[in-house]
Design a protein around this motif. Structure first.
Motif, PDB file in Angstrom:
ATOM      1  N   ALA B  64       0.740  -1.207  -0.017  1.00  0.00           N
ATOM      2  CA  ALA B  64       0.137  -0.157  -0.104  1.00  0.00           C
ATOM      3  C   ALA B  64       1.056   1.319   0.068  1.00  0.00           C
ATOM      4  O   ALA B  64       0.540   1.957  -0.808  1.00  0.00           O
ATOM      5  CB  ALA B  64      -0.905  -0.001   1.194  1.00  0.00           C
ATOM      6  N   VAL B  65       2.019   1.147   0.747  1.00  0.00           N
ATOM      7  CA  VAL B  65       2.805   2.528   1.002  1.00  0.00           C
ATOM      8  C   VAL B  65       3.609   2.565  -0.547  1.00  0.00           C
ATOM      9  O   VAL B  65       3.674   3.619  -1.006  1.00  0.00           O
ATOM     10  CB  VAL B  65       3.960   2.257   1.881  1.00  0.00           C
ATOM     11  N   ALA B  66       3.827   1.773  -1.092  1.00  0.00           N
ATOM     12  CA  ALA B  66       4.481   1.638  -2.378  1.00  0.00           C
ATOM     13  C   ALA B  66       3.622   2.089  -3.397  1.00  0.00           C
ATOM     14  O   ALA B  66       4.052   3.073  -4.299  1.00  0.00           O
ATOM     15  CB  ALA B  66       4.992   0.151  -2.933  1.00  0.00           C
ATOM     16  N   ALA B  67       2.550   1.652  -3.608  1.00  0.00           N
ATOM     17  CA  ALA B  67       1.483   2.205  -4.390  1.00  0.00           C
ATOM     18  C   ALA B  67       1.027   3.760  -4.224  1.00  0.00           C
ATOM     19  O   ALA B  67       1.105   4.386  -4.923  1.00  0.00           O
ATOM     20  CB  ALA B  67       0.281   1.608  -4.079  1.00  0.00           C
ATOM     21  N   ALA B  68       1.150   4.149  -2.885  1.00  0.00           N
ATOM     22  CA  ALA B  68       0.889   5.528  -2.442  1.00  0.00           C
ATOM     23  C   ALA B  68       2.113   6.333  -2.957  1.00  0.00           C
ATOM     24  O   ALA B  68       1.742   7.591  -3.475  1.00  0.00           O
ATOM     25  CB  ALA B  68       0.750   5.698  -1.027  1.00  0.00           C
ATOM     26  N   THR B 180      -0.422  11.650  -0.792  1.00  0.00           N
ATOM     27  CA  THR B 180      -1.194  10.379  -0.943  1.00  0.00           C
ATOM     28  C   THR B 180      -1.302   9.582   0.478  1.00  0.00           C
ATOM     29  O   THR B 180      -0.522   9.938   1.281  1.00  0.00           O
ATOM     30  CB  THR B 180      -0.448   9.486  -1.935  1.00  0.00           C
ATOM     31  N   VAL B 181      -2.231   8.948   0.707  1.00  0.00           N
ATOM     32  CA  VAL B 181      -2.294   8.168   1.807  1.00  0.00           C
ATOM     33  C   VAL B 181      -2.756   6.740   1.801  1.00  0.00           C
ATOM     34  O   VAL B 181      -3.140   6.096   1.117  1.00  0.00           O
ATOM     35  CB  VAL B 181      -3.886   8.922   2.560  1.00  0.00           C
ATOM     36  N   VAL B 182      -2.207   6.129   3.077  1.00  0.00           N
ATOM     37  CA  VAL B 182      -2.643   4.961   3.364  1.00  0.00           C
ATOM     38  C   VAL B 182      -3.535   4.915   4.632  1.00  0.00           C
ATOM     39  O   VAL B 182      -2.772   5.381   5.741  1.00  0.00           O
ATOM     40  CB  VAL B 182      -1.333   4.088   3.603  1.00  0.00           C
ATOM     41  N   LEU B 183      -4.547   4.551   4.574  1.00  0.00           N
ATOM     42  CA  LEU B 183      -5.353   4.688   5.789  1.00  0.00           C
ATOM     43  C   LEU B 183      -6.077   2.996   6.334  1.00  0.00           C
ATOM     44  O   LEU B 183      -6.235   2.408   5.675  1.00  0.00           O
ATOM     45  CB  LEU B 183      -6.679   5.446   5.535  1.00  0.00           C
ATOM     46  N   LYS B 184      -5.738   3.390   7.794  1.00  0.00           N
ATOM     47  CA  LYS B 184      -6.431   2.120   8.515  1.00  0.00           C
ATOM     48  C   LYS B 184      -7.582   2.322   9.326  1.00  0.00           C
ATOM     49  O   LYS B 184      -7.429   3.183  10.067  1.00  0.00           O
ATOM     50  CB  LYS B 184      -5.123   1.257   9.399  1.00  0.00           C
ATOM     51  N   PRO B 207      -5.064   5.715  -9.258  1.00  0.00           N
ATOM     52  CA  PRO B 207      -4.945   4.623  -8.564  1.00  0.00           C
ATOM     53  C   PRO B 207      -3.580   4.904  -7.470  1.00  0.00           C
ATOM     54  O   PRO B 207      -2.843   5.473  -7.771  1.00  0.00           O
ATOM     55  CB  PRO B 207      -4.248   3.399  -9.373  1.00  0.00           C
ATOM     56  N   GLY B 208      -3.817   4.517  -6.239  1.00  0.00           N
ATOM     57  CA  GLY B 208      -2.818   4.702  -5.311  1.00  0.00           C
ATOM     58  C   GLY B 208      -2.863   5.840  -4.594  1.00  0.00           C
ATOM     59  O   GLY B 208      -2.207   5.955  -3.436  1.00  0.00           O
ATOM     60  N   VAL B 209      -3.685   6.837  -4.833  1.00  0.00           N
ATOM     61  CA  VAL B 209      -3.839   8.094  -4.186  1.00  0.00           C
ATOM     62  C   VAL B 209      -4.255   7.917  -2.836  1.00  0.00           C
ATOM     63  O   VAL B 209      -4.021   8.209  -1.719  1.00  0.00           O
ATOM     64  CB  VAL B 209      -4.543   8.911  -4.853  1.00  0.00           C
ATOM     65  N   VAL B 210      -5.664   6.983  -2.759  1.00  0.00           N
ATOM     66  CA  VAL B 210      -5.952   6.705  -1.511  1.00  0.00           C
ATOM     67  C   VAL B 210      -6.064   5.052  -1.540  1.00  0.00           C
ATOM     68  O   VAL B 210      -6.382   4.130  -2.338  1.00  0.00           O
ATOM     69  CB  VAL B 210      -7.516   7.079  -1.382  1.00  0.00           C
ATOM     70  N   ASN B 211      -5.296   4.602  -0.383  1.00  0.00           N
ATOM     71  CA  ASN B 211      -5.259   3.092   0.026  1.00  0.00           C
ATOM     72  C   ASN B 211      -5.837   2.807   1.165  1.00  0.00           C
ATOM     73  O   ASN B 211      -5.716   3.493   2.062  1.00  0.00           O
ATOM     74  CB  ASN B 211      -3.930   2.583  -0.082  1.00  0.00           C
ATOM     75  N   ILE B 212      -6.810   1.831   1.322  1.00  0.00           N
ATOM     76  CA  ILE B 212      -7.389   1.304   2.572  1.00  0.00           C
ATOM     77  C   ILE B 212      -6.902   0.083   2.954  1.00  0.00           C
ATOM     78  O   ILE B 212      -7.089  -1.028   2.167  1.00  0.00           O
ATOM     79  CB  ILE B 212      -8.989   1.363   2.455  1.00  0.00           C
ATOM     80  N   VAL B 213      -6.230  -0.005   4.224  1.00  0.00           N
ATOM     81  CA  VAL B 213      -5.951  -1.605   4.666  1.00  0.00           C
ATOM     82  C   VAL B 213      -6.500  -1.559   6.073  1.00  0.00           C
ATOM     83  O   VAL B 213      -6.265  -0.782   6.971  1.00  0.00           O
ATOM     84  CB  VAL B 213      -4.236  -1.682   4.754  1.00  0.00           C
ATOM     85  N   THR B 214      -7.245  -2.834   6.120  1.00  0.00           N
ATOM     86  CA  THR B 214      -8.140  -3.045   7.396  1.00  0.00           C
ATOM     87  C   THR B 214      -7.019  -3.906   8.148  1.00  0.00           C
ATOM     88  O   THR B 214      -6.292  -4.610   7.766  1.00  0.00           O
ATOM     89  CB  THR B 214      -9.442  -4.070   6.840  1.00  0.00           C
ATOM     90  N   GLY B 215      -7.435  -3.815   9.548  1.00  0.00           N
ATOM     91  CA  GLY B 215      -6.404  -4.652  10.423  1.00  0.00           C
ATOM     92  C   GLY B 215      -6.780  -4.185  11.971  1.00  0.00           C
ATOM     93  O   GLY B 215      -7.653  -3.222  12.096  1.00  0.00           O
ATOM     94  N   ALA B 216      -5.887  -4.892  12.724  1.00  0.00           N
ATOM     95  CA  ALA B 216      -6.038  -4.259  14.057  1.00  0.00           C
ATOM     96  C   ALA B 216      -4.672  -3.663  14.445  1.00  0.00           C
ATOM     97  O   ALA B 216      -3.925  -3.099  13.519  1.00  0.00           O
ATOM     98  CB  ALA B 216      -6.052  -5.698  15.151  1.00  0.00           C
ATOM     99  N   GLY B 217      -4.122  -3.780  15.654  1.00  0.00           N
ATOM    100  CA  GLY B 217      -3.213  -2.920  16.089  1.00  0.00           C
ATOM    101  C   GLY B 217      -1.836  -3.140  15.431  1.00  0.00           C
ATOM    102  O   GLY B 217      -1.010  -2.291  15.231  1.00  0.00           O
ATOM    103  N   ALA B 218      -1.688  -4.388  14.950  1.00  0.00           N
ATOM    104  CA  ALA B 218      -0.439  -4.703  14.420  1.00  0.00           C
ATOM    105  C   ALA B 218      -0.175  -4.054  13.105  1.00  0.00           C
ATOM    106  O   ALA B 218       0.705  -3.799  12.506  1.00  0.00           O
ATOM    107  CB  ALA B 218      -0.340  -6.194  14.230  1.00  0.00           C
TER     108      ALA B 218
END
Lengths: 304, 482
Positions: B64-68, B180-184, B207-218
């Motif tokens: 995701a960071v690479a895409a951003a 650009t963003v990577v948002l959890k 593509p890659g301007v907004v990336n949404i990654v789901t998950g928990a604390g890790a």
């Protein structure tokens, strides 16, 4: 500072100055009883400066906290006059500052004069900012509803300042003036190897209507005292400018300690883990003021 | 006071089309995780499983960071402000067009009453994009310094109390300034962020301007620690905020932190009492008290304390607690079992420490996570319920005699996010506003938000502001002279 060049004709034994700390408007020696030798640019003895301790730093924080409400609550106009007064008093002691900067930094007479001039002018620059900040940084927010909504800057609180190691006067003024211009109070750790101009500056502060405790200056070993300021729970922010070229100081460790109560941190200039001392002769911008300001927003309904 | 009976008025959930499972939105499309696992997200009002989402791995975050970064270097960082703004206007409009869908989904995943998601969360989220869209080509007028430029790639981690609204607070200013963003999104409320990915596609955002990654604390930690992140923006607890501050110590990463609070809501004897009681209720029971700036400490002037307590308790008995999708519901479900456990633990501590507990005795649904609106009286400053953020529908009542005492008690906390003042005396409002060490002061109102109005805390409530021109400054660097 001692005058080393004395001719036979100049027979008077001069009265040397004792360089002490400046805490709460008073000039104490370090509670530790320690002092350390300060040398000039060529390695010759200049003076024995107080070697400040953890306890001195804590006393300074107490003094700065006590001074904060009144200084923050003073009118911006009043703070501006006080800062301008510092410039006036420095101007009157210009020759002394030139001699000390020259000795401390190993500069030519002419270069030292330029530096002192810039330091005095910097107080004037910041003095003029005190009653501009709220209008430049604050204002009415046009919210979508029947509310009066206004934002204004307020001082963060007690700010720890690691003064630059090389630029003993201009650098010092460049980091202290922006902190107190907006109403913060400061605990300053001076240049470790070049502390004398800072102590003379404190004498100017003490006679310039700067209330006691607004600026507190500690001379000593940066690596010894800085961690206590960085980790102190009653310090709200810290400027790490003086971490550059300070012996035994890793600025990342200080920032880590500062995270414990979420201090606002100004990192030293430079890339990556490096820390460099910037060119203090450049005209400043607002960054060192805004770093130690909070924005307060107040809402009130409108109605008949 | 007679309690009105209401017929059920449920909002239809037919407008929401949920997939059984979701991947990660990276580089403009939904992709499968590399090495991550999956977890379920539930409706806290019923414990019904809504969908399954991805617990993103460090490798996913890296993608995701690479895409951003590619999007920043290749497109977004070079695009004119005017064009960036037009994309943001598009997003604002699509959010308005799909507002009902977002509101219902937010209520399903979060448990908040539909009237709040419909009237507060979603309209404000759209307004944030609309407001920041206009800034994109006007940054040089914002007074941020010389030549404001984007940081690059921004990592953003948001909480579960206002899922889409916090996403908007984070993404809108970041994109407007050219980052650009990577948002959890939060672990328990990922669905509206995933639906937002659909909006991003409809808006044809590169593509890659907004990336949404789901998950928990890790997953959040992987974002914080990623070496190619230039700036972090976090809203959440003070504990996690401190972990982030420690993680980035000694690096050149920037951060803004919007953290906890323990706001005082101060009622003077001359306050307009009916309005004040409504303000107290709004201050602590809005969004089940899951609000960082909630007025969780009520400070009442001593001579009116009994009267205020009586009126407050009477009012609380008319609050409708239950089905969040019902349009008449005032108080919805607690967001998660973990949060319910925390609220229960702290309220038990309140009783054990000697404060007097009262709740409105309302019936609670058999399934789901629920907590009755609760008031503690006889609270002293040392009690845990007066010091710790409960983040639930629980009010602690303290008293004061003089304005000075009110200020001293209000400021007696490591937090400094917000405060409320209720008095008809104008000069006292202004004096109090000066004295309170808090980033937002609501006078004769509470819990008001607007994209033009800077929001953020003093002290351990974090640093940086969101909203207004102040919020932009966190997303740009300027040429500094030391």
């Amino acid at each position: 500072m001692p005058t080393n060049q004395r001719t036979a004709a100049d027979a008077r034994v001069d009265v040397r100055k004792t360089y002490k700390l400046y805490i709460g408007g008073k000039f104490p020696r370090s509670e530790s009883g320690r002092s350390y030798e300060v040398l000039d640019g060529r390695g010759r003895f200049l003076a024995n400066a107080s070697q400040g301790s953890r306890k001195d730093a804590r006393d300074a924080v107490v003094a700065a906290r006590a001074a904060f409400p009144k200084w923050a609550g003073a009118t911006a106009y009043n703070r501006g006059q006080v800062l301008y007064r510092v410039a006036e008093v420095m101007e009157g002691r210009r020759a002394q500052f030139v001699a000390e900067v020259r000795a401390s930094e190993g500069l030519t007479e002419r270069r030292a004069e330029t530096v002192v001039n810039a330091a005095i002018d910097r107080w004037v620059w910041y003095a003029g900012w005190t009653d501009k900040l709220a209008q430049v940084l604050g204002g009415l927010n046009p919210v979508a509803g029947p509310y009066f909504d206004i934002s204004a800057p307020e001082p963060t609180g007690v700010v720890g300042v690691l003064a630059p190691q090389r630029s003993s006067l201009l650098g010092l003024v460049s980091v202290v003036a922006p902190v107190i211009a907006s109403g913060n109070t400061a605990v300053v750790l001076t240049s470790e190897l070049r502390p004398l101009p800072a102590i003379t500056l404190s004498e100017a502060l003490a006679t310039s209507d700067v209330p006691g405790g607004v600026v507190n200056l500690i001379t000593g070993r940066t690596a010894e005292v800085a961690p206590w300021i960085a980790s102190h729970r009653d310090v709200n922010a810290i400027d790490l400018a003086g971490a550059a070229k300070a012996e035994g100081v890793v600025w990342g460790d200080l920032e880590l300690a500062a995270a414990e109560n979420l201090k606002r941190v100004v990192r030293p200039a430079g890339e990556g883990t490096d820390a460099v001392e910037p060119d203090w002769t450049r005209t400043p911008d607002m960054a060192r003021m805004t770093a130690f300001l909070e924005t307060k927003t107040v809402w009130h309904p409108k109605g008949r | 006071m007679a309690k009105f009976e209401y017929a059920p008025a449920p909002e239809s959930r037919a407008v929401v089309d949920l997939a059984p499972s979701y991947g990660l939105f990276i580089n403009g499309e939904f992709t499968e995780s590399q090495g991550g696992s999956a977890f379920k997200t539930v409706n806290p009002a019923t414990e019904e499983v809504l969908s399954e989402v991805t617990d993103a791995s460090a490798a996913d975050v890296d993608r995701a960071v690479a895409a951003a970064r590619r999007a920043y270097n290749g497109v977004w960082g070079r695009m004119s402000g005017a064009d960036r703004g037009k994309y943001l206007f598009r997003i604002a409009r699509i959010l308005q067009e799909r507002a009902r869908e977002f509101a219902v989904l937010e209520t399903l995943d979060n448990g908040k009453p539909i009237k709040e998601s419909r009237d507060v969360d979603i309209p404000l989220a759209a307004a944030h994009f609309f407001y920041h869209a206009g800034w994109a080509d006007k940054l040089e007028y914002a007074g941020l310094g010389t030549n404001p430029r984007a940081h690059g790639v921004v990592g953003q981690v948001i909480p579960w109390n206002f899922p889409l609204l916090m996403l908007a607070w984070k993404i809108a200013p970041a994109l407007a300034t050219g980052n650009t963003v990577v948002l959890k999104p939060a672990e328990t409320t990922p669905l509206t962020a995933l639906l937002f990915a659909d909006v991003v596609q409809q808006a044809d955002l590169p593509p890659g301007v907004v990336n949404i990654v789901t998950g928990a604390g890790a997953t959040g930690q992987a974002i914080v620690d990623h070496p190619d992140i230039d700036k972090l923006a976090f809203t959440g607890s003070t504990g996690v905020g401190k972990m982030i501050a420690r993680s980035i110590a000694g690096t050149r990463k920037k951060a803004t932190l919007e953290l906890g609070g323990k706001a005082a809501n101060i009622i003077f004897e001359d306050a307009a009492i009916h309005q004040a009681v409504e303000g107290i209720v709004n201050g602590i029971f809005f969004n089940q008290g899951h609000v960082c700036c909630a007025g969780s400490r009520l400070l009442v002037q001593e001579n009116i304390a009994e009267d205020v307590e009586r009126r407050l308790k009477r009012r609380l008995q008319t609050l409708r607690v239950g089905d969040p999708l019902d349009k008449n519901t005032d108080v919805g479900a607690i967001n998660s079992k973990a949060q319910l456990t925390r609220i229960t633990e702290l309220t038990d501590a309140g009783e054990a420490e000697g404060a007097e507990r009262w709740d409105n005795g309302c019936e609670l649904p058999a399934k789901g996570f629920w907590f009755r609106p609760t008031v503690f009286t006889g609270v002293s400053q040392g009690h845990r319920i007066a010091q710790e953020e409960i983040f639930g529908p629980v009010l602690s009542v303290l008293t004061f005699r003089t304005p000075q005492e009110a200020v001293a008690k209000a400021n007696n906390t490591p937090y400094g996010l917000s405060a409320g003042v209720w008095t008809e005396k104008g000069s006292r409002i202004l004096w109090m506003a000066d004295q309170l060490r808090a980033g937002v002061v609501w006078a004769n109102t509470f819990n008001k938000f607007d994209p033009t109005s800077p929001f953020g805390g003093y002290k351990e409530s974090g640093y940086g502001r969101e909203g207004g021109r102040h919020g932009l400054s966190a997303y740009v660097t300027t040429e500094s002279n030391g």
